[in-house]
Scaffold this active site. Sequence first.
Site, PDB file in Angstrom:
ATOM      1  N   HIS A 181     -22.878  27.064  -7.401  1.00 28.38           N
ATOM      2  CA  HIS A 181     -24.171  26.794  -6.782  1.00 28.38           C
ATOM      3  C   HIS A 181     -24.720  28.006  -6.056  1.00 28.38           C
ATOM      4  O   HIS A 181     -23.965  28.848  -5.579  1.00 28.38           O
ATOM      5  CB  HIS A 181     -24.039  25.648  -5.772  1.00 28.38           C
ATOM      6  CG  HIS A 181     -23.506  24.396  -6.347  1.00 28.38           C
ATOM      7  ND1 HIS A 181     -22.672  23.560  -5.649  1.00 28.38           N
ATOM      8  CD2 HIS A 181     -23.673  23.815  -7.572  1.00 28.38           C
ATOM      9  CE1 HIS A 181     -22.355  22.512  -6.403  1.00 28.38           C
ATOM     10  NE2 HIS A 181     -22.950  22.648  -7.572  1.00 28.38           N
ATOM     11  N   LYS A 231     -22.886  32.057   2.946  1.00 25.31           N
ATOM     12  CA  LYS A 231     -21.983  30.970   3.327  1.00 25.31           C
ATOM     13  C   LYS A 231     -20.696  31.545   3.891  1.00 25.31           C
ATOM     14  O   LYS A 231     -20.138  32.481   3.322  1.00 25.31           O
ATOM     15  CB  LYS A 231     -21.631  30.098   2.117  1.00 25.31           C
ATOM     16  CG  LYS A 231     -22.815  29.397   1.496  1.00 25.31           C
ATOM     17  CD  LYS A 231     -22.400  28.620   0.254  1.00 25.31           C
ATOM     18  CE  LYS A 231     -23.584  27.940  -0.384  1.00 25.31           C
ATOM     19  NZ  LYS A 231     -23.221  27.237  -1.617  1.00 25.31           N
ATOM     20  N   TYR A 258     -18.518  24.731   5.761  1.00 22.67           N
ATOM     21  CA  TYR A 258     -19.129  26.041   5.569  1.00 22.67           C
ATOM     22  C   TYR A 258     -20.427  26.148   6.346  1.00 22.67           C
ATOM     23  O   TYR A 258     -21.206  25.218   6.442  1.00 22.67           O
ATOM     24  CB  TYR A 258     -19.325  26.387   4.092  1.00 22.67           C
ATOM     25  CG  TYR A 258     -20.185  25.438   3.290  1.00 22.67           C
ATOM     26  CD1 TYR A 258     -21.528  25.739   3.025  1.00 22.67           C
ATOM     27  CD2 TYR A 258     -19.659  24.265   2.774  1.00 22.67           C
ATOM     28  CE1 TYR A 258     -22.308  24.884   2.274  1.00 22.67           C
ATOM     29  CE2 TYR A 258     -20.434  23.411   2.022  1.00 22.67           C
ATOM     30  CZ  TYR A 258     -21.763  23.714   1.773  1.00 22.67           C
ATOM     31  OH  TYR A 258     -22.533  22.855   1.041  1.00 22.67           O
ATOM     32  N   ASP A 302     -23.693  19.075 -12.132  1.00 22.84           N
ATOM     33  CA  ASP A 302     -23.060  20.362 -12.426  1.00 22.84           C
ATOM     34  C   ASP A 302     -22.767  20.542 -13.914  1.00 22.84           C
ATOM     35  O   ASP A 302     -22.719  21.671 -14.409  1.00 22.84           O
ATOM     36  CB  ASP A 302     -21.773  20.536 -11.619  1.00 22.84           C
ATOM     37  CG  ASP A 302     -22.040  20.818 -10.144  1.00 22.84           C
ATOM     38  OD1 ASP A 302     -23.219  20.997  -9.769  1.00 22.84           O
ATOM     39  OD2 ASP A 302     -21.074  20.850  -9.363  1.00 22.84           O
TER      40      ASP A 302
END
Length: 182
Positions: free
Chosen positions: A61, A71, A131, A169
């Site tokens: 992603h 991130k 995250y 996904d």
Amino acid sequence: MTIEKTHINDLVVINPTVFPDDRGHFFEAYNKAKFNENGIMYEFIQDNQSFSKRGVIRGLHLQINPCAQAKLVRVLQGEILDVAVDLRKNSSTYGQHVSVVLSAENKKQLMVPHGFAHGFSVLSETASVLYKVDQKYHQESERGIRYDDPTLAIDWQVNPSEVIVSEKDLILPSFEAIDWEF
């Protein structure tokens, strides 16, 4: 806290200094001043957390500019294989990736800068992943690459019969088909 460089410029592993005693342990997971001293200059605005079971693969992603996200990834419980793919067209490591095992036990973190696709696979029975991000979620900027892309050839360290991937996904494009850049 030590900053471990990877073979991809700007992609680093954070190793906290852990202070154990008879009660347990303590460590700084994030210290803005120490990050800044090491050239990590992001202003994190949000923490996200996921829980997954063995075999889950989340990713790959990203968000494209101007909403690209950096991130800082760590594991609160369990163990994952964390993966970042360099998508910066002008980078000498474009299309290359780094994989690192992050776990509650080793306390390592992966700092994923702008210009990278990110994903992880769950190696333990379950895992809780936390995250930090420096940009809010922006649906129109959301992009991704299939986890099993043959060009990237990522070894997710999960038995193919155990792989669990979201329908969203599974329809992501291949690396060769992406039509966006950083």
